[in-house]
Every structure is written in structure tokens, then in C-alpha cells.
Design an enzyme around this catalytic site. Structure first.
Site, short mmCIF file in Angstrom:
data_model
loop_
_atom_site.label_atom_id
_atom_site.label_comp_id
_atom_site.label_asym_id
_atom_site.label_seq_id
_atom_site.Cartn_x
_atom_site.Cartn_y
_atom_site.Cartn_z
N LYS A 101 0.84 -1.21 0.00
CA LYS A 101 0.00 0.00 0.00
C LYS A 101 0.87 1.25 0.00
CE LYS A 101 -3.92 -2.40 2.02
NZ LYS A 101 -4.79 -2.72 3.15
N ASP A 144 -11.10 2.89 3.51
CA ASP A 144 -11.41 1.47 3.39
C ASP A 144 -12.90 1.23 3.16
OD1 ASP A 144 -9.43 -0.53 3.44
OD2 ASP A 144 -8.99 -0.15 5.55
N GLN A 150 -4.78 -1.41 9.28
CA GLN A 150 -4.69 -2.75 8.69
C GLN A 150 -5.32 -3.78 9.62
OE1 GLN A 150 -3.70 -3.34 5.57
NE2 GLN A 150 -4.03 -5.53 5.74
#
Ligand code: GUN
Length: 278
Positions: free
Chosen positions: A52, A119, A96
Site C-alpha cells: 500500500k 477502506d 490494517q
């Protein structure tokens, strides 16, 4: 002959489009900054987080890295999120998953300001998807829609069957396919006669989390099969939820593992980051 849907190539196209867009935004004085938080050092999470950050660098997005110890308390993590929520320089916040067991994942996800939740996991963004208003959409299902569209696969009017009902993939996937005018059925661990349903699918999305669960007996001839799973088999080789060798010859198009859905998740995270300033 079936088409192999090339997620690596399509994700690269998207990243290149976004790179141009970010350069454009920069010339207008608009910078993008993503805060990436990892708690503990789960090796798979470290690889995802690294990828990422690499994608951010490629596109021209600044990434702020927070690598927190496994023992970090829930309150410490919530305090950091609160600080990042209030920081006007930060456009997006990514925590995460999975988090260590002593931290309530749901509480953490809901603590992220909806306008920074790139997200798309926050209740407000999930609700927006549900009612068809603007908001961030979970990256993996968003990427699957792009894979289908950019491979010339029509969704409208098709029977789309999703195996799996997770908040990250199955549920948002079914809502997105519905938004694209598909006719959607969701199967899960309690579904009876799952094959009877999957064999009706024109588009079958498999997110069940079991290595090579789907073989040819689940698939109608000429169907499109999208494999969300990623596992290591007994020879340490990557495989998906679909037995590719058995299933591919029966399909019209299929995603491989690796190189199918996986790279799209990161491309769409970048897309969400860019949308945050647009
Ligand atoms: N862990 C596995 N997939 C994801 C994802 O899409 N986002 C975050 N934050 N964590 C994950």
C-alpha cells in the site's frame, strides 16, 4: 477458450490514471496524505501494508506510517485515530486488519471519521452504499466491479451469485452488483444445496475463505468466475477459493490467483484516497 482476467494489468492502468490525476491535483496545490496504521507484525499484514505504501509512492500520495507494537492498548490506538481525524493534513486513515485479539476491531473501525475512512468500512459509508448515496466503498468489491467493466463483461440483467457474506467483501459486493442492475443471490455457510444456486450464476464471486473450495461442479458452462481467496497450498504455492485448473475450462472468463482480484484492492484504495480530495 476462456479469458483470463488480468488484475495486474488492469490495476496498473488504474494506478497510471490516478498518477496523472494526482499530478493535476498537485498543480492546483492539492496534496493527498494517507495515514497507514499497523498494530503488531503479522507477516501477511506487513506485506499488504508495504504494498500500500509502495502504491502511494508510485501515484504521488504521501503516506504516514504508524507501526505500533503488538501490546498497544485499544485506548492508545483510539487516541491516535482521534488525533489523525483532527489533522487537516491527513485525507485518509487506514488501519490494517486483523488487529490483535485484545482490541475491538469494530470499535476501531467506527472511530475513523467517515470522510477519512478510505477502506469504506465505517457504518456511515456502508449505509451510503446501501441507500445509493455518495461514500467510500470497500476496495476489494469495488475492484471486482472494475475488473468486470474493464474486461467488457456486462452485469445488468445477469444472475450474480456471491459466496460469502463478510462485511469487507460479500455484503458490499452484493450491493454493488445490485447497483449495477445485476440480479443478486448471496450464499454462505448455512446455505442449503449451494451448488444448485451457484450453477445458475452468470457471474460467480467466490469469497468463502477455503482453499480451492469451488470445483467445476459449482459452475455453469460459460460463467464468469471471480476468485477473492488467497491461500498457500501444501506446496507453499498461492491458490484461491477456486480450483483454477478444474474450473477455468468451463468458464468464459476467470480471475487467476495471484494476479486477479488481489492487485485491484490496492488500486481501489488509491482511487478512494484520490476521491477524498476531489
Ligand atoms: N485486511 C485484509 N484486507 C484488508 C483491507 O482491505 N483493509 C484493511 N484495512 N485491512 C485488511
Amino acid at each position: 477458450m476462456y479469458q483470463i482476467i488480468d488484475g495486474k494489468k488492469i490495476s496498473q492502468e488504474i494506478k497510471d490514471e490516478l498518477r496523472d490525476k494526482v499530478a493535476d491535483l498537485k498543480s492546483q496545490g492539492k496534496d493527498i496524505c494517507l495515514a497507514v496504521i499497523q498494530v503488531g507484525n503479522d507477516p501477511a499484514s506487513s506485506v499488504y501494508v508495504g504494498n500500500k505504501k509502495k502504491a502511494c509512492a508510485y501515484i504521488g500520495i504521501e503516506s504516514l506510517s504508524y507501526e505500533l507494537a503488538e501490546e498497544t492498548t485499544q485506548q492508545e490506538l483510539l487516541d491516535l485515530i482521534e488525533k489523525l481525524n483532527a489533522d487537516s493534513k491527513v485525507n485518509g486513515i487506514l488501519v490494517q486488519l486483523p488487529l490483535p485479539k485484545h482490541i475491538d476491531e469494530e470499535k476501531v473501525i467506527q472511530a475513523i471519521a467517515p470522510e477519512k475512512d478510505v477502506d469504506g468500512f465505517n457504518e456511515k459509508n456502508v449505509g451510503a452504499l446501501c441507500v445509493g448515496s455518495k461514500g467510500y466503498v470497500s476496495c476489494t468489491p469495488l475492484g471486482i466491479i472494475q475488473l468486470l467493466k474493464r474486461s467488457g463483461i456486462e452485469i445488468a440483467g445477469k444472475h450474480c451469485v456471491v459466496i460469502g457474506r463478510s462485511n469487507i467483501v460479500g455484503k458490499p459486493m452484493s450491493l454493488l452488483l445490485l447497483r449495477e442492475n445485476g440480479t443478486v443471490t448471496v450464499c454462505h455457510s448455512r446455505t442449503k444445496d449451494i451448488r444448485e444456486i451457484t450453477k445458475q450464476a452468470d457471474i460467480l464471486v467466490v469469497a468463502i475463505g477455503k482453499p480451492e473450495f469451488v470445483d467445476e461442479s459449482y459452475v455453469k458452462d460459460g460463467a464468469v468466475v471471480i476468485d477473492v481467496g488467497i491461500h498457500r497450498d501444501e506446496n507453499n504455492k498461492l491458490c484461491g477459493d477456486v480450483d483454477f485448473e478444474k474450473v477455468a475450462p468451463h468458464t468464459s472468463a476467470i480471475t487467476p490467483v495471484p494476479g486477479g482480484v488481489g492487485p485491484m484492492t490496492i488500486a481501489m484504495l488509491m482511487y478512494n484516497c484520490v476521491s477524498s480530495v476531489e
